[in-house]
Design a protein around this motif. Structure first.
Motif, PDB file in Angstrom:
ATOM      1  N   UNK A 101       0.866  -1.187   0.000  1.00 54.71           N
ATOM      2  CA  UNK A 101       0.000   0.000   0.000  1.00 54.71           C
ATOM      3  C   UNK A 101       0.898   1.231   0.000  1.00 54.71           C
ATOM      4  N   UNK A 102       0.743   2.099  -1.004  1.00 55.13           N
ATOM      5  CA  UNK A 102       1.551   3.308  -1.087  1.00 55.13           C
ATOM      6  C   UNK A 102       0.648   4.532  -0.911  1.00 55.13           C
ATOM      7  N   UNK A 103       1.276   5.677  -0.665  1.00 54.03           N
ATOM      8  CA  UNK A 103       0.499   6.920  -0.547  1.00 54.03           C
ATOM      9  C   UNK A 103       0.527   7.632  -1.905  1.00 54.03           C
ATOM     10  N   UNK A 126       4.008   7.040   6.220  1.00 52.80           N
ATOM     11  CA  UNK A 126       4.457   6.089   5.206  1.00 52.80           C
ATOM     12  C   UNK A 126       5.792   5.477   5.608  1.00 52.80           C
ATOM     13  N   UNK A 127       6.682   6.305   6.132  1.00 57.44           N
ATOM     14  CA  UNK A 127       8.010   5.811   6.511  1.00 57.44           C
ATOM     15  C   UNK A 127       7.907   4.818   7.665  1.00 57.44           C
ATOM     16  N   UNK A 128       7.070   5.129   8.658  1.00 54.16           N
ATOM     17  CA  UNK A 128       6.875   4.185   9.763  1.00 54.16           C
ATOM     18  C   UNK A 128       6.380   2.843   9.244  1.00 54.16           C
ATOM     19  N   UNK A 129       5.523   2.883   8.244  1.00 52.79           N
ATOM     20  CA  UNK A 129       4.916   1.652   7.737  1.00 52.79           C
ATOM     21  C   UNK A 129       5.790   0.960   6.689  1.00 52.79           C
ATOM     22  N   UNK A 130       6.872   1.614   6.289  1.00 53.24           N
ATOM     23  CA  UNK A 130       7.759   0.993   5.305  1.00 53.24           C
ATOM     24  C   UNK A 130       7.274   1.119   3.877  1.00 53.24           C
ATOM     25  N   UNK A 142      -2.339   2.036   7.933  1.00 53.16           N
ATOM     26  CA  UNK A 142      -1.617   1.220   6.947  1.00 53.16           C
ATOM     27  C   UNK A 142      -1.364  -0.180   7.505  1.00 53.16           C
ATOM     28  N   UNK A 143      -1.104  -0.236   8.788  1.00 55.88           N
ATOM     29  CA  UNK A 143      -0.867  -1.530   9.427  1.00 55.88           C
ATOM     30  C   UNK A 143      -2.138  -2.379   9.395  1.00 55.88           C
ATOM     31  N   UNK A 144      -3.279  -1.752   9.656  1.00 58.23           N
ATOM     32  CA  UNK A 144      -4.546  -2.493   9.617  1.00 58.23           C
ATOM     33  C   UNK A 144      -4.835  -2.990   8.197  1.00 58.23           C
ATOM     34  N   UNK A 145      -4.629  -2.132   7.215  1.00 58.97           N
ATOM     35  CA  UNK A 145      -4.856  -2.560   5.824  1.00 58.97           C
ATOM     36  C   UNK A 145      -4.024  -3.798   5.509  1.00 58.97           C
ATOM     37  N   UNK A 146      -2.773  -3.772   5.957  1.00 55.96           N
ATOM     38  CA  UNK A 146      -1.864  -4.881   5.656  1.00 55.96           C
ATOM     39  C   UNK A 146      -2.288  -6.145   6.395  1.00 55.96           C
ATOM     40  N   UNK A 147      -2.602  -6.000   7.690  1.00 60.67           N
ATOM     41  CA  UNK A 147      -3.028  -7.171   8.474  1.00 60.67           C
ATOM     42  C   UNK A 147      -4.287  -7.799   7.871  1.00 60.67           C
TER      43      UNK A 147
END
Ligand SMILES: Cc1cc2nc3c(=O)[nH]c(=O)nc-3n(C[C@H](O)[C@H](O)[C@H](O)COP(=O)(O)O)c2cc1C
Lengths: 442, 229
Positions: free
Chosen positions: A91-93, A113-117, A389-394
């Motif tokens: 997932x990108x911004x 974004x940086x925190x989420x990689x 972003x973390x929730x989207x990924x999980x």
């Protein structure tokens, strides 16, 4: 004898001239100008909610949640660039300009974004030091206006995104209204303060895919072939646009569906031009496959991505990653109910506020007003974005594991069915419980 | 003098050599032979050097140039000096469309004619064209100066912002929001300085130019102007 009491029918609104349509005619008659607003398509169009994952059972083997790995990393720009982009999550911004957004909002996007990689993207208006500083991976947009474009920032970018169009307005240019032009925005765009800043809809120095091929080579030469070059198109004729993007030499194609957000566009454009993302992905992937380039030229899709389910479905249809705009702004604090009194004063309500072009955003995101902007703490807002972003990924991982996939990229159309005939035809997956894909020729 | 023969080595090698130059370089004179219309010659240079291109250049020659002084002995293809930041580009022949597009600084001199969209979206560059310019020149020009010795095509300065346009010949038509303005002493002085830089001082009478600029009527959207957009 007549009855003294007739049964009453309630007032009935026309479904053609519904209350919103009536109000819009009244507004048009009073002002003489079309409605301009931010955000994306508001009416319902077929979307990812119309798809379901089948999940594993007897004939497919699921993966154990929490223990068996389901990877999410993405590499973008492997075709020609010496330094491809490595992201931890798919997932990108999306590109959103400084000018349409406050400097604090841009900084918060970079931080989150940086925190989420993952990466964030500049926009129509150039690169700010805040966003470069806070974004580990920054994509630099190359737009028709070329506002803020210069070779130094070009070389500071981790990737370059040539913008041909946006899903909200394929074929349209841009407009930043005068009230959002602060000294800083004006200076970055080489224009006087306080005047409307129009962005052309066509690039100034090339026309057509053959010229674009040379333009891409120019950008590669300037950056010594280090930097991946993306090409962003609004979804309208995705098969041909993607094929031409590959021919022109793009490393990555960004495909933005009609639901995609905008900072300021005519409502009629947002609601009536372009096709929904759901209907665009398979044609885009088909073009890549026909050219033997699927997964070699990566595909990023955007336009109405909200949840991990949307992410997983987009990937299953063949995308390599997704981009989010509106969802990211909401995560930062856009449309937060805590500003309800102020939304009311602006004639709106939390959750529906879309006058992003006016620069009076109570949440301090789509504004250049220093007092409003100061309401947004870039560190806290960045944290909220990272959480989202973390929730989207999980969520995407959860669905991938349920389908037995050890990488989200292993999701495939075969894992999906559709709830409606429209969605089945658009996504080219069977209607649930049948083996029928409408429109498929055998 | 460094000689680079494009018949022997590709443009990639040339550009890499030019990009590798440090500010202290002694390689300040370059001669490029056999360009044969190659695209992207000497793009993204950021060095105080002189580059002579012996022949015709293709698209985007000198694109995004900083500091370098580039001279092309033949014609230049589309987008010569696009988005240049500083330095100078001198085209001895004609230039194709979009010459100096979005240029932010520096000086672009074209001895012959320039095609359509010369100075499109210009943002600070100075352009001197000794021949004619094609249609839609200085479209959305934001700042900088475009000086044309000959005629200008249709829709000159359409949707113009603050760029200054000076034309000595005929203008086929003016674009939306572009109007003729009085040529005052300050403009004559501006022209004089510019022509001096272009090596044309004293060769043409600055009073023989007409000045065009933005009427600024479309700067903020107003419904009564809808027909002009
Ligand atoms: C406030 C805002 C500003 C935007 N600015 C740009 C821009 O400068 N360049 C661009 O290519 N797209 C721009 N977009 C579109 C986004 O890059 C992206 O395509 C879109 O937001 C994706 O859809 P979504 O909002 O539904 O996630 C903007 C969108 C928003 C909401």
């Amino acid at each position: 004898m007549t009855e003294s009491h007739f049964p009453q029918t309630p007032p009935r609104f026309s479904s053609t001239f519904d209350p919103y349509t009536v109000a819009e005619i009244q507004r048009a008659a009073a002002t003489g100008i079309y409605d301009i607003r931010g955000g994306g398509t508001k009416r319902r169009v077929p979307n990812f909610d119309d798809l379901l994952f089948l999940g594993a059972s007897m004939s497919r083997y699921p993966l154990e949640g929490y223990r068996e790995k389901c990877s999410t990393d993405v590499v973008l720009g492997t075709r020609f660039a010496k330094k491809p982009i490595h992201l931890k999550i798919p997932v990108t911004i999306a590109g959103m300009s400084f000018g349409s957004l406050s400097a604090n909002a841009k900084e918060a996007l970079g931080r989150g974004a940086t925190l989420a990689g993952t990466s964030t993207t500049t926009g129509d208006g150039g690169m700010t030091p805040e966003e470069r500083g806070q974004s580990q991976t920054l994509v630099y947009q190359y737009l028709p206006s070329r506002y803020g474009m210069n070779p130094d920032d070009l070389r500071k970018a981790d990737a370059i995104e040539i913008v041909i169009g946006q899903g909200a307005k394929p074929g349209g240019g841009g407009m930043l209204l005068g009230q959002k032009i602060s000294d800083r925005v004006a200076q970055m765009r080489n224009l006087p303060k306080g005047i409307d800043q129009r962005s052309a809809c066509r690039h100034p120095d090339w026309t057509g895919a053959d010229d674009l091929e040379i333009k891409i080579l120019e950008l590669r030469e300037i950056t010594d072939w280090q930097t991946p070059i993306y090409l962003k198109v609004g979804a309208s004729r995705p098969y041909y646009d993607v094929a031409l993007a590959v021919k022109a030499g793009a490393d990555v194609v960004v495909l933005d569906g009609m639901q995609g957000g905008t900072a300021a566009t005519q409502d009629v454009f947002i609601e009536h031009v372009g096709i929904p993302l759901l209907s665009a992905i398979r044609s885009a992937v088909q073009a890549l496959q026909d050219l033997g380039m699927h997964r070699k030229v990566q595909l990023i899709v955007s336009g109405g991505i909200r949840t991990g389910a949307d992410v997983a479905k987009a990937l299953a249809l063949g995308a390599d990653a997704v981009a989010i705009g509106t969802g990211a702004l909401i995560a930062l604090g856009d449309n937060d109910p805590k500003w309800e009194a102020e939304y009311k004063a602006l004639g709106s309500t939390a959750g529906a506020y879309d006058d992003w072009h006016e620069g009076r955003d109570p949440a301090g995101i789509t504004t250049q007003n220093p007092a409003l902007e100061a309401r947004l703490d870039p560190v806290l807002a960045g944290r909220r974005l990272a959480n989202y972003l973390s929730v989207l990924t999980l969520e995407a991982q959860t669905l991938a594991r349920a389908c037995g996939k050890s990488h989200v990229h292993n999701l495939e159309p075969e894992d999906l069915v559709a709830l409606t005939i429209e969605a089945a035809a658009m996504a080219r997956v069977p209607l649930a419980g049948t083996d029928w894909i409408p429109g498929q020729r055998f | 003098m460094r000689l680079f023969d494009l018949a022997d080595l590709p443009v990639r090698d040339l550009n890499q050599l030019l990009h590798n130059l440090t500010p202290e370089t002694n390689d300040t004179r370059w001669r490029i032979v056999n360009p044969e219309g190659e695209h992207n010659i000497a793009v993204g240079v950021d060095a105080n050097i002189n580059i002579e291109i012996d022949g015709h250049a293709g698209y985007f020659c000198g694109g995004m140039n900083k500091l370098a002084r580039i001279s092309i002995s033949g014609n230049a293809g589309q987008g010569v000096g696009e988005n240049m930041m500083s330095g100078a580009i001198h085209v001895q022949g004609d230039a194709s469309q979009s010459a100096g597009a979005t240029g932010r600084g520096g000086l672009l001199v074209i001895e012959g004619n320039a095609s359509a969209r010369c100075g499109i979206s210009m943002k600070g560059i100075d352009i001197v064209v000794k021949g004619e310019v094609g249609h839609l020149s200085a479209f959305m020009g934001q700042s900088g100066r475009l000086v044309v010795f000959g005629d200008a095509g249709e829709a000159l300065g359409d949707s113009l912002y603050e760029a200054h346009l000076y034309v000595r010949g005929n203008v086929a038509s003016l674009g939306a929001d572009c109007v003729e303005k009085e040529l005052r002493d300050e403009h004559r002085a501006e022209l004089h300085t510019l022509l001096e830089q272009a090596g044309e001082a004293g060769k043409v009478d600055v009073s023989s130019f007409r000045r065009y600029g933005s009427a600024r009527a479309l700067y903020n959207f107003h419904v009564d102007n809808a027909g002009a957009y």
